[in-house]
Design an enzyme around this catalytic site. Structure first.
Site, PDB file in Angstrom:
ATOM      1  N   GLU A 256       0.832  -1.216   0.000  1.00  0.00           N
ATOM      2  CA  GLU A 256       0.000   0.000   0.000  1.00  0.00           C
ATOM      3  C   GLU A 256       0.861   1.258   0.000  1.00  0.00           C
ATOM      4  O   GLU A 256       1.716   1.417   0.881  1.00  0.00           O
ATOM      5  CB  GLU A 256      -0.902  -0.027   1.252  1.00  0.00           C
ATOM      6  CG  GLU A 256      -1.919   1.086   1.279  1.00  0.00           C
ATOM      7  CD  GLU A 256      -2.836   1.022   2.507  1.00  0.00           C
ATOM      8  OE1 GLU A 256      -2.909  -0.021   3.171  1.00  0.00           O
ATOM      9  OE2 GLU A 256      -3.455   2.054   2.805  1.00  0.00           O
TER      10      GLU A 256
ATOM     11  N   LYS B 257      -6.807  -0.384  12.197  1.00  0.00           N
ATOM     12  CA  LYS B 257      -6.241  -0.912  10.945  1.00  0.00           C
ATOM     13  C   LYS B 257      -5.044  -0.050  10.539  1.00  0.00           C
ATOM     14  O   LYS B 257      -4.019  -0.545  10.082  1.00  0.00           O
ATOM     15  CB  LYS B 257      -7.310  -0.931   9.842  1.00  0.00           C
ATOM     16  CG  LYS B 257      -6.901  -1.644   8.563  1.00  0.00           C
ATOM     17  CD  LYS B 257      -6.188  -0.756   7.560  1.00  0.00           C
ATOM     18  CE  LYS B 257      -5.836  -1.503   6.278  1.00  0.00           C
ATOM     19  NZ  LYS B 257      -5.063  -0.687   5.334  1.00  0.00           N
TER      20      LYS B 257
ATOM     21  N   ASP C 267       4.999 -13.811  12.510  1.00  0.00           N
ATOM     22  CA  ASP C 267       3.620 -14.268  12.354  1.00  0.00           C
ATOM     23  C   ASP C 267       2.685 -13.082  12.611  1.00  0.00           C
ATOM     24  O   ASP C 267       2.232 -12.843  13.727  1.00  0.00           O
ATOM     25  CB  ASP C 267       3.359 -15.406  13.350  1.00  0.00           C
ATOM     26  CG  ASP C 267       2.000 -16.048  13.167  1.00  0.00           C
ATOM     27  OD1 ASP C 267       1.121 -15.419  12.546  1.00  0.00           O
ATOM     28  OD2 ASP C 267       1.821 -17.166  13.656  1.00  0.00           O
TER      29      ASP C 267
ATOM     30  N   HIS D  23      -2.817  10.219  -0.163  1.00  0.00           N
ATOM     31  CA  HIS D  23      -2.849   8.810  -0.492  1.00  0.00           C
ATOM     32  C   HIS D  23      -2.941   8.613  -2.011  1.00  0.00           C
ATOM     33  O   HIS D  23      -2.194   7.847  -2.595  1.00  0.00           O
ATOM     34  CB  HIS D  23      -4.083   8.203   0.183  1.00  0.00           C
ATOM     35  CG  HIS D  23      -4.047   6.724   0.276  1.00  0.00           C
ATOM     36  ND1 HIS D  23      -3.354   6.067   1.256  1.00  0.00           N
ATOM     37  CD2 HIS D  23      -4.627   5.776  -0.486  1.00  0.00           C
ATOM     38  CE1 HIS D  23      -3.513   4.779   1.096  1.00  0.00           C
ATOM     39  NE2 HIS D  23      -4.283   4.571   0.039  1.00  0.00           N
TER      40      HIS D  23
END
Ligand code: NAD
Length: 435
Positions: A98, A275, A291, A388
């Site tokens: 991203e 997030k 992990d 963005h």
């Protein structure tokens, strides 16, 4: 001769298969699996050669890491700069597809430097192994009988991992929770100091070894024995003061506090807020072959212990500066799992100059805080989409077919025209190429 027969047999089998129920797929070598895909998915020779690019892992390591391997994936690794954590400078590798995440982290870390960077602390690396017992008539009696033998159980657990004990870790304590006393179910928590490991394998091995002993003591049946990813004893915390003027004045501080209040009160917002935190943390975890699912699960469960909310807290101090803090479980390793076998993951740790899992936890908490700061500042100030999309413009240019120097030209043109879309990128590309 024997080998020739075997390979003829394999080709025969591959040619006979038409569905996805492929017995023995795992027994094929990597090239044979690709051969099967070529037929099943109509792949071209060019597409097969893309699959043959195995990066730094190579076929040998990759084929031993997971099952049914056909190739490796590539995600760019960017370096987040400007991080000062507990007075030490860090360059932090982030693997992420991203755009704008690496830039945002670097920018936030730069602003944090004005008031001394990040402070971070992590608790001892204690993980929880769960042993579930049911079917006993007297759950509270069973709890007592298990706790009475705590020392013996800890010794049995530690016999399973002398290496861990030697480096100062090992099983340290036992807790027992009665989950249901009507249809009795209890759960024994084995607390293990896993030192520099993530610890799942170490803890699971110990939990399995204790199972028959606990079953006897409880007079019940043990079924599940597995690590909990809700690592509430293994917390990472980071803190930073963001200078009011450096981040855009009172308006920025108040805007960020309002954005935080929104996340604190509303789980729909908190999910996206968190997030954003995990954008940063996961990227570092991926770069170091940790992990990330384990940390994701632990983070969101921790955020919901009292109703799902923000993992960060934002306040204003007496000088009007912004004070941010974060607290979340952080089960990361610098030994064990893939961290030890993945050549680039090892290299990323070297770049960070990390010496222990605790130090790594500190870095991850600081990255999470920085990422959250950058996101809510952008949202509260100009809206996140502008920055963005400007960074995303290059991806769009590539997907429209731009190559080499065309990529930046198409991206710049789209930003100028305020039309960052594939159809526009194609138009611009035609114009550029027509000239
Ligand atoms: P591991 O077993 O590969 O390595 C840990 C071992 O390394 C320890 O048991 C110890 O014997 C040894 N060791 C040597 N030096 C050490 C040091 N300084 N500190 C600590 N240990 C040291 O790996 P692990 O960390 O026990 O397990 C991690 C793996 O388990 C990950 O790949 C994860 O994906 C997987 N896993 C996760 C879950 C889960 O999250 N629920 C469940 C099962 C497996």
């Amino acid at each position: 001769m024997l080998n020739l027969d075997k390979s003829l047999f394999k080709s025969f089998i591959l040619n006979m298969m038409t569905g996805s129920n492929i017995p023995g797929f795992y027994k094929l070598n990597i090239e044979e699996r690709r051969e099967f895909l070529m037929k099943f998915s109509d792949l071209t020779p060019e597409e097969i050669s893309l699959l043959r690019n195995m990066g730094s892992l190579g076929e040998n390591i990759a084929d031993h890491m997971i099952e049914n391997v056909i190739s490796v994936t590539e995600i760019p690794i960017g370096i987040a700069v400007n991080f000062l954590i507990n007075d030490k400078d860090y360059l932090i590798p982030m693997a992420i597809e991203e755009p704008s995440v690496v830039a945002a982290a670097s920018n936030a870390a730069k602003m944090a430097r004005v008031k001394g960077g990040f402070r971070a602390i992590s608790s001892e690396p204690i993980m929880i192994g769960q042993i579930e017992v049911s079917g006993m008539p007297d759950p509270f009696g069973a709890k007592f009988r298990i706790l009475e033998k705590k020392k013996e159980l800890i010794e049995i657990a530690n016999e399973q991992d002398p290496v861990l004990v030697k480096v100062g870790g090992g099983a340290k304590d036992i807790e027992v929770r009665v989950l249901d006393d009507k249809e009795p179910m209890i759960v024994v928590h084995l607390l293990v100091d896993v030192r520099d490991a993530m610890g799942a394998n170490a803890v699971n091995t110990m939990a399995e070894a204790l199972a028959p002993h606990i079953s006897n003591m409880a007079n019940g049946h043990v079924r599940l024995r597995i690590l909990s990813n809700l690592a509430t004893y293994r917390l990472a915390r980071a803190y930073a003061i963001f200078d009011r003027e450096a981040i855009g004045g009172k308006e920025a501080v108040d805007g960020i506090l309002e954005a935080y209040k929104f996340a604190k009160l509303d789980p729909y917002r908190a999910t996206t807020h968190n997030k954003g935190i995990m954008n940063g943390i996961d990227a570092v975890l991926l770069a170091t072959a940790n992990d990330w699912r384990a940390i994701e699960a632990g983070a969101h469960a921790y955020a919901s212990l009292n109703g799902y909310t923000s993992l960060t807290k934002w306040e204003k101090n007496e000088d009007g500066d912004l004070v941010g803090s974060i607290e979340l479980p952080m089960a990361v390793g610098i030994v064990g799992g893939a961290t030890a076998t993945h050549p680039k993951a090892k290299l990323m740790r070297k770049i960070m100059k990390i010496e222990s899992a605790k130090e790594f936890s500190n870095v991850l908490a600081a990255v999470g805080l920085a990422q959250n700061f950058a996101a809510i500042r952008a949202l509260a100030m100009e809206g996140i989409q502008k920055g963005h999309m400007e960074l995303h413009a290059r991806n769009i240019a590539i997907s429209a077919g731009a190559i080499g120097s065309e990529i930046d030209r198409v991206a710049e043109e789209m930003v100028k025209e305020k039309k960052i879309r594939v159809d526009n990128a194609q138009e611009i590309l035609k114009r550029i190429r027509g000239k």
